[in-house]
Write a protein that holds these residues in place. Structure first.
Motif, short mmCIF file in Angstrom:
data_model
loop_
_atom_site.label_atom_id
_atom_site.label_comp_id
_atom_site.label_asym_id
_atom_site.label_seq_id
_atom_site.Cartn_x
_atom_site.Cartn_y
_atom_site.Cartn_z
N ALA A 52 -42.88 60.72 100.87
CA ALA A 52 -43.87 61.64 101.44
C ALA A 52 -43.66 61.76 102.95
CB ALA A 52 -45.29 61.17 101.12
N ASN A 53 -43.37 60.65 103.59
CA ASN A 53 -43.11 60.65 105.03
C ASN A 53 -41.87 61.50 105.35
OD1 ASN A 53 -44.03 59.60 107.57
ND2 ASN A 53 -42.27 58.24 107.60
N GLY A 54 -40.83 61.36 104.55
CA GLY A 54 -39.63 62.17 104.72
C GLY A 54 -39.92 63.65 104.51
N GLY A 55 -40.72 63.94 103.49
CA GLY A 55 -41.10 65.34 103.23
C GLY A 55 -41.93 65.92 104.35
N LEU A 59 -42.32 64.92 96.72
CA LEU A 59 -41.33 65.61 95.88
C LEU A 59 -40.26 66.28 96.73
CD1 LEU A 59 -43.66 67.09 93.14
CD2 LEU A 59 -41.83 65.41 92.81
N LEU A 60 -40.66 66.88 97.84
CA LEU A 60 -39.70 67.50 98.75
C LEU A 60 -38.78 66.44 99.33
CD1 LEU A 60 -38.68 70.01 100.27
CD2 LEU A 60 -40.43 69.52 102.01
N GLY A 61 -39.36 65.34 99.81
CA GLY A 61 -38.57 64.26 100.37
C GLY A 61 -37.59 63.70 99.35
N PHE A 62 -38.05 63.49 98.12
CA PHE A 62 -37.17 62.96 97.07
C PHE A 62 -36.05 63.95 96.78
CE2 PHE A 62 -35.84 62.31 92.69
CZ PHE A 62 -35.52 60.96 92.72
N SER A 63 -36.39 65.21 96.64
CA SER A 63 -35.41 66.24 96.33
C SER A 63 -34.35 66.35 97.42
CB SER A 63 -36.12 67.58 96.14
OG SER A 63 -35.21 68.59 95.84
N GLU A 64 -34.77 66.16 98.67
CA GLU A 64 -33.86 66.28 99.81
C GLU A 64 -33.24 64.93 100.20
OE1 GLU A 64 -33.24 69.23 101.77
OE2 GLU A 64 -34.20 70.32 100.14
N LYS A 65 -33.54 63.88 99.42
CA LYS A 65 -33.03 62.52 99.70
C LYS A 65 -33.42 62.07 101.10
CE LYS A 65 -29.12 63.06 96.52
NZ LYS A 65 -29.85 63.90 95.65
N ARG A 66 -34.66 62.35 101.47
CA ARG A 66 -35.17 62.01 102.80
C ARG A 66 -36.27 60.97 102.65
NH1 ARG A 66 -35.76 65.58 107.52
NH2 ARG A 66 -36.05 64.14 109.25
N ARG A 67 -35.89 59.72 102.67
CA ARG A 67 -36.84 58.61 102.53
C ARG A 67 -36.94 57.91 103.87
NH1 ARG A 67 -36.33 53.49 98.31
NH2 ARG A 67 -38.16 52.40 99.11
N ILE A 117 -46.43 59.02 91.41
CA ILE A 117 -46.06 57.83 92.19
C ILE A 117 -45.06 56.98 91.39
CG2 ILE A 117 -46.92 55.64 93.13
CD1 ILE A 117 -49.55 57.18 93.77
N TYR A 118 -45.39 56.73 90.12
CA TYR A 118 -44.53 55.90 89.29
C TYR A 118 -43.24 56.61 88.90
CZ TYR A 118 -48.44 52.75 89.29
OH TYR A 118 -49.43 51.90 89.71
N LEU A 119 -43.30 57.90 88.69
CA LEU A 119 -42.12 58.67 88.33
C LEU A 119 -41.10 58.65 89.47
CD1 LEU A 119 -40.72 60.52 86.29
CD2 LEU A 119 -41.88 62.44 87.39
N ILE A 120 -41.56 58.85 90.69
CA ILE A 120 -40.65 58.83 91.84
C ILE A 120 -40.05 57.43 92.01
CG2 ILE A 120 -40.58 58.96 94.38
CD1 ILE A 120 -42.37 61.43 94.16
#
Length: 157
Positions: A110-113, A46-54, A80-83
């Protein structure tokens, strides 16, 4: 026959931080910051998604996996599916046979987060990871400090 969802991988690069956050009790406590690695990975995604860090996993550094069955408990599987849906903006990502793509998107966020968390813990010293994460969340605007007194001047009728 329905396809079986793959296990969720995480990079060994962050294993020290994964253990610090989800396996080792906090200083002076019996409590761990995250009760399970699954919860830590959900937070990190969620942190990675929010920060656009993939960030793709560097498999040459090794990976650890968490059984997909762990994600079927509670709402973690839905995350998982929502992201994946939010990332692709394509409802076809939810079709049978796309489980691997969904897992990969989740793993990369998750890796980005985890990269964001690691960087912050390194800056803060990391002795108290709970305080460091709270500081990071405040710094990035996810948590707003409570006001001691309400601002009555801002109220109008």
């Amino acid at each position: 026959m329905t396809a079986r969802a793959p296990n969720i991988n995480r990079s060994k690069i962050y294993e020290e931080y994964v253990q610090k956050l989800a396996a080792i009790p906090l200083p002076g406590s019996e409590r761990r910051l995250f009760p399970t690695i699954r919860e830590l990975l959900c937070f990190a995604a969620l942190l990675g998604f929010s920060e656009k860090r993939r960030l793709p996993l560097d498999r040459s550094q090794g990976v650890e996996d968490v059984s997909y069955q762990q994600f079927e408990r509670g709402d973690a599987e839905n995350l998982i599916y929502l992201i994946a849906l939010a990332e692709t903006e394509d409802p076809d990502i939810l079709r049978e046979g796309e489980e691997g793509r969904c897992a990969e998107i989740f793993e990369e966020y998750a890796n980005g987060g985890l990269a964001i968390i690691k960087d912050h813990l390194l800056r803060e010293g990391g002795e108290y990871p709970d305080r460091a994460l709270m500081s990071m969340l405040r710094e990035r605007g996810y948590l707003v400090p409570a006001q001691a007194e309400p601002d009555l001047a801002a109220i109008s009728f």
